[in-house]
Scaffold this active site. Structure first.
Site, PDB file in Angstrom:
ATOM      1  N   ASP A   1       0.867  -1.188   0.000  1.00 19.65           N
ATOM      2  CA  ASP A   1       0.000   0.000   0.000  1.00 19.65           C
ATOM      3  C   ASP A   1       0.898   1.231   0.000  1.00 19.65           C
ATOM      4  OD1 ASP A   1      -1.919  -1.967   0.485  1.00 19.65           O
ATOM      5  OD2 ASP A   1      -2.995  -0.777   1.975  1.00 19.65           O
TER       6      ASP A   1
ATOM      7  N   LYS B   1      -6.872   3.192  -3.284  1.00 20.97           N
ATOM      8  CA  LYS B   1      -7.243   3.172  -1.861  1.00 20.97           C
ATOM      9  C   LYS B   1      -7.495   4.600  -1.404  1.00 20.97           C
ATOM     10  CE  LYS B   1      -5.166   1.987   2.631  1.00 20.97           C
ATOM     11  NZ  LYS B   1      -4.085   1.261   3.345  1.00 20.97           N
TER      12      LYS B   1
ATOM     13  N   LYS C   1     -10.141   0.045  -2.503  1.00 16.34           N
ATOM     14  CA  LYS C   1     -10.033  -0.238  -1.074  1.00 16.34           C
ATOM     15  C   LYS C   1     -10.483   1.003  -0.309  1.00 16.34           C
ATOM     16  CE  LYS C   1      -6.763  -1.288   2.690  1.00 16.34           C
ATOM     17  NZ  LYS C   1      -5.423  -1.811   3.054  1.00 16.34           N
TER      18      LYS C   1
END
Lengths: 221, 214
Positions: free
Chosen positions: A90, A152, A181
């Site tokens: 991430d 995300k 996400k």
């Protein structure tokens, strides 16, 4: 829809998290069969060791939480996390470059990281709380251009987390093969479900255990 | 007294634009500050802007959590030096400290120090997250690692430097290492109070009131 635990990246990113905290966190993930644990780079090898012989994946953050580290440092951090056993990364985009409209550099930053991990999932955090609608659209497009597998929403350490409106906007920009996400402020089952109903593929939360408890309450009705 | 030479003029908000870094560097030149402190991705720009000005460039590393792997901090530091940084400010690994894994805290710092040779290394304690005993222990480790400065705070935690905390640090390290006070120091009078108790460098950001009141 899969069982809700399979959507959750069980997240512990506090800078002061101790070995015991990480131990407890991984044990919860193993017990509840969360999709992954999401941890800082310094805890990847420990988490991997603790989760050996389980289905729980290990996810490492990179350039976290500001995204303002140099591109080559993000690349090196990614390589190191992968070597230590990370299954997913991430990373935070370079928000300063985005705000300066240096779009090629934003894409290059992402692409350089993705090049180290062609077969693994890269989630690109755009930190929506600092962006207006146009910037969210642009950031999503740049993330996709850079090779993101997931867009995300948030680090969880900014001024705000995911919102339904922001996720809808991201969804409208993403093609079918790019996942989303949602993260930041997802603390109960109802909220988690709202995001899943929007078509979100993953939830980043430190409240996974509480979310599962409230599922149990709901299913006993 | 002229405190401009004590000032690391700092802009680390993640959304900082090129324009704001240009303004930062111009103000630093105008006021004759010691250095500017920026994120590693802005070191090349700062280098270009400060060429021949005599003002140093300081890059943060592993910022603001300090929870990157050691080798990633080492790489980020080396790259920042290659890009033109004169000083490195790294955040120590707070999780290792809380776990009493002191060997790893030390290695995290000394690996970065080894990688940057004779360039200045400042180590950020993040005092708002530590109790008194942890602060003392952290100072001892930083001394052992041969860092050049202990810096109190990242500026992105619950709170920043206090005079009380700086006195604890000073009592622990004596003259073994310099101290940089940071977090919430916004005017001349406050800066002067820290300098009077032995602080060698002050972190200041936009809006800092440099003038001594008359």
């Amino acid at each position: 829809m899969k069982p809700i635990n399979q959507y959750i990246d069980h997240t512990l990113l506090k800078s002061t998290a101790s070995i015991n905290d990480i131990g407890k966190h991984c044990e919860e993930a193993r017990h509840h069969r969360f999709f992954s644990v999401c941890v800082n780079g310094c805890n990847v090898s420990l988490a991997k060791e603790l989760l050996l012989h389980s289905s729980v994946k290990v996810c490492s953050v990179v350039g976290f939480p500001f995204g303002s580290t140099s591109t080559s440092a993000k690349v090196e951090e990614t390589k190191h996390a992968l070597k230590n056993g990370a299954d997913e990364i991430d990373m935070v985009i370079n928000l300063g470059f985005l705000k300066s409209k240096k779009y090629d550099e934003v894409v290059n930053d992402i692409k350089s990281v993705k090049n180290c991990m062609p077969d693994k999932a890269l989630k690109v955090i755009i930190e929506t709380c600092y962006l207006d609608k146009e910037e969210i659209t642009m950031a999503t497009q740049l993330a996709i251009k850079g090779g993101a597998d997931f867009v995300k929403t948030s680090t969880g350490l900014g001024t705000g987390g995911a919102t339904l409106d922001d996720v809808k906007l991201i969804k409208s920009v993403c093609s079918e093969d790019v996942k989303i996400k949602a993260s930041g402020g997802i603390r109960d089952y109802e909220t988690a479900l709202e995001y899943l109903n929007l078509g979100v593929d993953r939830l980043g939360t430190s409240s996974g255990v509480a979310i599962l408890k409230s599922v149990a309450v709901h299913s006993s009705y | 007294m002229d405190i401009s030479k004590y000032i690391d003029y700092t802009l680390l908000a993640p959304t900082s634009t090129e324009r704001s870094i240009i303004d930062l560097c111009h103000t630093a030149i105008k006021n004759g500050y010691y250095s500017v402190c920026v994120s590693s991705s802005y070191v090349p720009l700062a280098k270009q802007l400060l060429e021949k000005s005599g003002i140093k460039i300081c890059s943060v590393i592993g910022f603001p959590l300090g929870a990157m792997a050691t080798s990633a901090k080492v790489y980020e530091a080396k790259q920042a030096i290659n890009d033109g940084a004169d000083e490195i400010e790294m955040v120590m690994n707070l999780g290792y400290l809380k776990s009493k894994n002191y060997v790893s805290v030390l290695k995290d710092i000394s690996d970065v120090k080894l990688a940057i040779g004779n360039k200045t290394l400042k180590v950020i304690l993040e005092v708002s997250e530590l109790n008194k005993n942890e602060i003392i222990k952290a100072c001892e480790i930083i001394l052992d690692a041969n860092a050049d400065f202990i810096k109190t705070s990242s500026g992105f935690s619950k709170s920043g430097a206090t005079l009380t905390v700086v006195k604890i640090i000073k009592k622990t390290v004596k003259f073994g290492i310099k101290i940089c006070a940071s977090g919430g120091i916004s005017d001349y009078e406050t800066a002067k109070k820290y300098i009077d108790i032995g602080v060698s460098r002050i972190t200041a950001s936009s809006g800092f009131k440099i003038k001594q009141p008359v």
